[in-house]
Design a protein around this motif. Structure first.
Motif, PDB file in Angstrom:
ATOM      1  N   TRP A 429       0.836  -1.215   0.000  1.00 40.99           N
ATOM      2  CA  TRP A 429       0.000   0.000   0.000  1.00 40.99           C
ATOM      3  C   TRP A 429       0.866   1.260   0.000  1.00 40.99           C
ATOM      4  O   TRP A 429       0.499   2.269  -0.620  1.00 40.99           O
ATOM      5  N   ILE A 430       2.025   1.231   0.684  1.00 39.03           N
ATOM      6  CA  ILE A 430       2.924   2.404   0.702  1.00 39.03           C
ATOM      7  C   ILE A 430       3.411   2.701  -0.696  1.00 39.03           C
ATOM      8  O   ILE A 430       3.410   3.853  -1.153  1.00 39.03           O
ATOM      9  N   TRP A 431       3.864   1.680  -1.381  1.00 34.44           N
ATOM     10  CA  TRP A 431       4.366   1.876  -2.746  1.00 34.44           C
ATOM     11  C   TRP A 431       3.253   2.369  -3.665  1.00 34.44           C
ATOM     12  O   TRP A 431       3.489   3.205  -4.544  1.00 34.44           O
ATOM     13  N   ILE A 432       2.027   1.842  -3.458  1.00 35.96           N
ATOM     14  CA  ILE A 432       0.922   2.299  -4.301  1.00 35.96           C
ATOM     15  C   ILE A 432       0.625   3.775  -4.058  1.00 35.96           C
ATOM     16  O   ILE A 432       0.471   4.578  -4.998  1.00 35.96           O
ATOM     17  N   MET A 433       0.575   4.193  -2.784  1.00 36.32           N
ATOM     18  CA  MET A 433       0.295   5.603  -2.450  1.00 36.32           C
ATOM     19  C   MET A 433       1.425   6.501  -2.922  1.00 36.32           C
ATOM     20  O   MET A 433       1.193   7.631  -3.392  1.00 36.32           O
ATOM     21  N   ALA A 434       2.684   6.017  -2.781  1.00 39.23           N
ATOM     22  CA  ALA A 434       3.821   6.827  -3.235  1.00 39.23           C
ATOM     23  C   ALA A 434       3.753   7.054  -4.728  1.00 39.23           C
ATOM     24  O   ALA A 434       4.036   8.158  -5.230  1.00 39.23           O
ATOM     25  N   GLY A 435       3.334   6.014  -5.463  1.00 38.68           N
ATOM     26  CA  GLY A 435       3.227   6.179  -6.914  1.00 38.68           C
ATOM     27  C   GLY A 435       2.145   7.194  -7.283  1.00 38.68           C
ATOM     28  O   GLY A 435       2.315   8.000  -8.207  1.00 38.68           O
ATOM     29  N   ILE A 436       1.007   7.137  -6.535  1.00 36.78           N
ATOM     30  CA  ILE A 436      -0.081   8.087  -6.839  1.00 36.78           C
ATOM     31  C   ILE A 436       0.356   9.531  -6.568  1.00 36.78           C
ATOM     32  O   ILE A 436       0.180  10.430  -7.407  1.00 36.78           O
ATOM     33  N   PHE A 437       0.981   9.791  -5.359  1.00 40.55           N
ATOM     34  CA  PHE A 437       1.417  11.155  -5.017  1.00 40.55           C
ATOM     35  C   PHE A 437       2.542  11.624  -5.930  1.00 40.55           C
ATOM     36  O   PHE A 437       2.626  12.805  -6.292  1.00 40.55           O
ATOM     37  N   GLY A 438       3.427  10.694  -6.347  1.00 39.53           N
ATOM     38  CA  GLY A 438       4.503  11.083  -7.263  1.00 39.53           C
ATOM     39  C   GLY A 438       3.950  11.550  -8.594  1.00 39.53           C
ATOM     40  O   GLY A 438       4.423  12.516  -9.192  1.00 39.53           O
ATOM     41  N   GLY A 439       2.917  10.852  -9.076  1.00 40.64           N
ATOM     42  CA  GLY A 439       2.311  11.264 -10.338  1.00 40.64           C
ATOM     43  C   GLY A 439       1.661  12.626 -10.223  1.00 40.64           C
ATOM     44  O   GLY A 439       1.747  13.455 -11.140  1.00 40.64           O
ATOM     45  N   ILE A 440       0.982  12.850  -9.074  1.00 41.62           N
ATOM     46  CA  ILE A 440       0.332  14.177  -8.887  1.00 41.62           C
ATOM     47  C   ILE A 440       1.376  15.277  -8.838  1.00 41.62           C
ATOM     48  O   ILE A 440       1.189  16.374  -9.407  1.00 41.62           O
ATOM     49  N   LEU A 441       2.491  15.019  -8.133  1.00 40.87           N
ATOM     50  CA  LEU A 441       3.558  16.024  -8.024  1.00 40.87           C
ATOM     51  C   LEU A 441       4.146  16.353  -9.373  1.00 40.87           C
ATOM     52  O   LEU A 441       4.372  17.535  -9.717  1.00 40.87           O
ATOM     53  N   LEU A 442       4.428  15.351 -10.179  1.00 36.26           N
ATOM     54  CA  LEU A 442       4.988  15.591 -11.507  1.00 36.26           C
ATOM     55  C   LEU A 442       4.022  16.377 -12.377  1.00 36.26           C
ATOM     56  O   LEU A 442       4.418  17.276 -13.135  1.00 36.26           O
ATOM     57  N   LEU A 443       2.723  16.070 -12.269  1.00 32.66           N
ATOM     58  CA  LEU A 443       1.735  16.800 -13.063  1.00 32.66           C
ATOM     59  C   LEU A 443       1.658  18.258 -12.641  1.00 32.66           C
ATOM     60  O   LEU A 443       1.540  19.173 -13.474  1.00 32.66           O
ATOM     61  N   THR A 444       1.800  18.507 -11.328  1.00 35.52           N
ATOM     62  CA  THR A 444       1.733  19.894 -10.818  1.00 35.52           C
ATOM     63  C   THR A 444       2.927  20.694 -11.309  1.00 35.52           C
ATOM     64  O   THR A 444       2.812  21.860 -11.728  1.00 35.52           O
ATOM     65  N   VAL A 445       4.136  20.067 -11.213  1.00 37.61           N
ATOM     66  CA  VAL A 445       5.354  20.760 -11.668  1.00 37.61           C
ATOM     67  C   VAL A 445       5.255  21.087 -13.150  1.00 37.61           C
ATOM     68  O   VAL A 445       5.616  22.183 -13.611  1.00 37.61           O
ATOM     69  N   TYR A 446       4.729  20.138 -13.927  1.00 37.41           N
ATOM     70  CA  TYR A 446       4.586  20.364 -15.368  1.00 37.41           C
ATOM     71  C   TYR A 446       3.666  21.530 -15.655  1.00 37.41           C
ATOM     72  O   TYR A 446       3.947  22.391 -16.506  1.00 37.41           O
ATOM     73  N   LEU A 447       2.589  21.620 -14.941  1.00 33.64           N
ATOM     74  CA  LEU A 447       1.634  22.712 -15.181  1.00 33.64           C
ATOM     75  C   LEU A 447       2.216  24.055 -14.785  1.00 33.64           C
ATOM     76  O   LEU A 447       1.992  25.089 -15.452  1.00 33.64           O
ATOM     77  N   MET A 448       2.974  24.095 -13.671  1.00 32.34           N
ATOM     78  CA  MET A 448       3.576  25.363 -13.222  1.00 32.34           C
ATOM     79  C   MET A 448       4.592  25.844 -14.224  1.00 32.34           C
ATOM     80  O   MET A 448       4.681  27.054 -14.531  1.00 32.34           O
ATOM     81  N   ILE A 449       5.455  24.983 -14.738  1.00 31.03           N
ATOM     82  CA  ILE A 449       6.472  25.377 -15.712  1.00 31.03           C
ATOM     83  C   ILE A 449       5.815  25.880 -16.971  1.00 31.03           C
ATOM     84  O   ILE A 449       6.231  26.890 -17.551  1.00 31.03           O
ATOM     85  N   ARG A 450       4.771  25.252 -17.365  1.00 29.52           N
ATOM     86  CA  ARG A 450       4.076  25.653 -18.596  1.00 29.52           C
ATOM     87  C   ARG A 450       3.431  27.022 -18.422  1.00 29.52           C
ATOM     88  O   ARG A 450       3.467  27.875 -19.324  1.00 29.52           O
ATOM     89  N   ARG A 451       2.926  27.289 -17.229  1.00 31.21           N
ATOM     90  CA  ARG A 451       2.259  28.581 -16.975  1.00 31.21           C
ATOM     91  C   ARG A 451       3.291  29.703 -16.942  1.00 31.21           C
ATOM     92  O   ARG A 451       3.062  30.824 -17.416  1.00 31.21           O
ATOM     93  N   ARG A 452       4.477  29.395 -16.344  1.00 31.81           N
ATOM     94  CA  ARG A 452       5.524  30.400 -16.248  1.00 31.81           C
ATOM     95  C   ARG A 452       6.027  30.791 -17.640  1.00 31.81           C
ATOM     96  O   ARG A 452       6.314  31.953 -17.915  1.00 31.81           O
ATOM     97  N   LYS A 453       6.128  29.791 -18.525  1.00 34.14           N
ATOM     98  CA  LYS A 453       6.598  30.090 -19.893  1.00 34.14           C
ATOM     99  C   LYS A 453       5.617  30.975 -20.606  1.00 34.14           C
ATOM    100  O   LYS A 453       5.987  31.875 -21.374  1.00 34.14           O
ATOM    101  N   ARG A 454       4.389  30.785 -20.371  1.00 29.89           N
ATOM    102  CA  ARG A 454       3.395  31.663 -21.002  1.00 29.89           C
ATOM    103  C   ARG A 454       3.465  33.085 -20.510  1.00 29.89           C
ATOM    104  O   ARG A 454       3.282  34.032 -21.258  1.00 29.89           O
ATOM    105  N   GLY A 455       3.812  33.274 -19.175  1.00 30.31           N
ATOM    106  CA  GLY A 455       3.909  34.617 -18.598  1.00 30.31           C
ATOM    107  C   GLY A 455       5.109  35.378 -19.164  1.00 30.31           C
ATOM    108  O   GLY A 455       5.078  36.601 -19.361  1.00 30.31           O
ATOM    109  N   GLN A 456       6.162  34.686 -19.383  1.00 31.99           N
ATOM    110  CA  GLN A 456       7.356  35.344 -19.922  1.00 31.99           C
ATOM    111  C   GLN A 456       7.160  35.754 -21.379  1.00 31.99           C
ATOM    112  O   GLN A 456       7.741  36.735 -21.838  1.00 31.99           O
ATOM    113  N   SER A 457       6.362  35.044 -22.104  1.00 37.03           N
ATOM    114  CA  SER A 457       6.184  35.398 -23.484  1.00 37.03           C
ATOM    115  C   SER A 457       5.190  36.560 -23.593  1.00 37.03           C
ATOM    116  O   SER A 457       5.218  37.266 -24.575  1.00 37.03           O
TER     117      SER A 457
END
Length: 457
Positions: A429-457
Motif C-alpha cells: 500500500w505504501i508503494w501504491i500511495m507513493a506512486g499516486i502522489f509522485g504522479g500528482i507532483l509531476l503533473l503539478t510541476v509540469y503545469l507550473m512550468i508551462r504557466r511560467r513560460k506563457r507569462g514570460q512570453s
C-alpha cells in the motif's frame, strides 16, 4: 212378349259387359322380407386318421383294425375337434348288435381332452377313447360292427374282425393225428414307445446327458437282443456311443437309455429331436423294428459384463458422488430387469440403478447419485468397504447376480476447512500511495512550468 223383352235385355247387358276393358293392377313387390340369421356353427368331431397311438397297429387312413388280446377286443378311437368352443370332455357309450360275440355290460366312459403321444413321440391334443370289449369263449369268426355313440355328437362305427373263434363255414374237423403238433397262436409284433425324456434342457455350447425312458408295450412278449440306435443332425452332436444293446426286456416293462449330446455355442434356441431306431427279436425267431424321437430344448445363455465402477479413494461427509453404471450384453439373447444396488456403510444411494432390458450385442448405462455420510457405530470416519450388486434375469425368468467390491476413506468435513487468506502486506500500500502522489507532483510541476513560460512570453 214379356219373354222376348227379357231376352233382348239380357243380350244387351252381355254386349255391354264385353265392351268394358278389364285391367289388372300390378301387385307391389315385397322388399322387406326379413333375413334369416345364419345358424351358429356347432363343433364337429373328426377321427384322427393320420396318427398311430398306443394299442394301435395302424392308423385309420391305413385301414385300422382293433387288436384282439386274449378274451378282449381293444378299440382305440382318437377324436379331434378344431372348433374354439370344443368341450373339455366327451361322454362315450357303446351299442352292440344282438348277435355280436361281445359280452353286454356297461362300457360307458368319459373321455377328456388331453395331450397324447403317438408312436413317433409327437404329442397331439385329442380325445383318446379306449374301449375293451369282453368276448365269449365260443365266439364265431366274422366282422362285427360296434357303434360308439358320443353324446350330443355323431355315432362312429368300428368293425372288429375276429379270426380266433369258430369258423361257421367249416365242416366238422377230423381229429388230428397224435403226432401232429398243436397249431401255434398268431403272435403280434411288440411295439416300443418313448415314455419320457429327462435332461433335455440344454444350453447352447454345453454337453448334457439325455435320459430316454422306453417301454415294451406288449403284455405277453418279451424282447431279446434289442439294439437302440440314436442319430442326431446339426447343430446337435453325439458325444457317446450311438448304439446301446439290451439282452432281454420283459413284457410290459420300462427301461432307460442314456445318450450324451453336445450343442454348438451359436445354436439357435428351440426344440430339437434325437432320432431312435429299434431292432429286436421276439417269440420264436421272429424279428421286429420300430422308431421314435426324443425331444430336447436348447436355450441361449445370457452373458453380461459390467465395467468396473470408479469411486474416489477419499470422500468427505456431506459430499455427493455420481457413479456411472454400465452394462454390456455379450450374448445374443436379451437380459431383463438389469439393475445395480449399492451396499456400503457410510454411502447412501438415492435409489437402485435400473437399466431395464439390454438386448444382445448392446449396452446400457445410467448415473447413480450417492450421498456421503458417516459410518454407524463409535468410529464415524475412516476406511469403509462395500459392494455393487448387479442383478439380471434370462429368458426363462431365472435371476443371476454379479458383484464388485470397493473401499474408500470417509473424512470429517472439518478436516477439509480451508485456511483464511493472508492480508496484503502494508508495504504494498505504501508503494501504491507513493506512486499516486509522485504522479500528482509531476503533473503539478509540469503545469507550473508551462504557466511560467506563457507569462514570460
Amino acid at each position: 212378349m214379356r219373354t222376348k223383352l227379357i231376352s233382348i235385355l239380357s243380350a244387351l247387358i252381355c254386349a255391354c259387359l264385353l265392351c268394358i276393358g278389364v285391367s289388372a293392377e300390378e301387385l307391389p313387390v315385397q322388399t322387406d322380407i326379413p333375413e334369416i340369421a345364419p345358424k351358429e356353427e356347432t363343433p364337429v368331431l373328426l377321427i384322427d386318421n393320420m396318427n398311430v397311438y398306443e394299442n394301435m397297429q395302424q392308423s385309420y387312413a391305413q385301414g385300422y383294425e382293433p387288436m384282439i388280446v386274449g378274451e378282449e377286443a381293444i378299440i382305440v378311437l382318437p377324436l379331434c375337434c378344431t372348433h374354439e368352443n370344443r368341450p373339455e370332455s366327451l361322454r362315450l357309450s357303446v351299442r352292440l348288435e344282438p348277435d355280436s360275440p361281445f359280452i353286454v355290460k356297461n362300457y360307458e366312459q368319459t373321455v377328456p381332452l388331453a395331450l397324447h403321444t403317438d408312436t413317433s413321440g409327437i404329442e397331439h391334443t385329442v380325445y383318446l377313447a379306449e374301449v375293451r370289449l369282453a368276448m365269449y369263449m365260443d365266439r364265431v369268426n366274422g366282422c362285427y360292427p360296434v357303434q360308439l355313440q358320443v353324446a350330443e355328437f355323431d355315432t362312429f362305427t368300428v368293425y372288429v374282425n375276429i379270426t380266433d373263434g369258430i369258423d361257421p363255414n367249416a365242416e366238422e374237423p377230423a381229429p388230428p393225428p397224435e403226432t401232429a403238433p398243436p397249431e401255434e397262436p398268431v403272435i403280434l409284433m411288440p411295439k416300443i414307445l418313448v415314455q419320457g425324456v429327462s435332461g433335455g434342457d440344454i444350453q447352447a455350447g454345453e454337453t448334457a446327458e439325455l435320459h430316454v425312458i422306453l417301454k415294451n408295450t406288449s403284455r405277453t412278449e418279451s424282447l431279446q437282443n434289442l439294439t437302440v440306435t440314436a442319430s442326431a443332425s446339426a447343430p446337435i452332436q453325439m458325444k457317446s456311443a450311438h448304439t446301446l444293446y439290451f439282452e432281454q426286456i420283459p413284457a410290459n416293462a420300462e427301461f432307460e437309455t442314456v445318450f450324451c449330446c453336445q450343442t454348438a455355442t451359436d445354436t439357435a434356441a428351440g426344440t430339437y429331436f434325437l432320432s431312435l431306431q429299434f431292432d429286436y427279436a421276439y417269440g420264436k425267431g421272429m424279428t421286429g423294428s420300430g422308431s421314435g424321437n426324443a425331444a430336447m430344448t436348447v436355450s441361449q445363455p445370457v452373458r453380461m459384463s459390467f465395467p468396473q465402477v470408479l469411486l474416489p479413494a477419499e470422500a468427505v461427509v456431506s459430499d455427493r458422488l455420481e457413479l456411472h453404471i454400465q452394462a454390456i450384453n455379450l450374448g445374443v439373447t436379451a437380459a431383463q430387469n438389469v439393475r445395480a444396488e449399492l451396499k456400503c456403510d457410510g454411502l447412501l444411494p438415492e435409489k437402485t440403478a435400473f437399466l431395464g432390458s439390454v438386448s444382445g450385442g448392446t449396452s446400457a448405462e445410467c448415473i447413480l447419485n450417492v450421498q456421503v455420510s458417516s459410518k454407524h457405530g463409535a468410529e464415524m470416519y475412516g476406511e469403509t468397504a462395500g459392494q455393487l450388486v448387479f442383478t439380471y434375469a434370462d429368458e426363462s425368468g431365472r435371476e443371476h447376480t454379479e458383484t464388485q467390491d470397493f473401499s474408500l476413506v470417509l473424512k470429517s468435513p472439518f478436516s477439509e476447512r480451508k485456511a483464511e487468506p493472508e492480508q496484503v502486506s502494508p508495504k504494498y500500500w505504501i508503494w501504491i500511495m507513493a506512486g499516486i502522489f509522485g504522479g500528482i507532483l509531476l503533473l503539478t510541476v509540469y503545469l507550473m512550468i508551462r504557466r511560467r513560460k506563457r507569462g514570460q512570453s
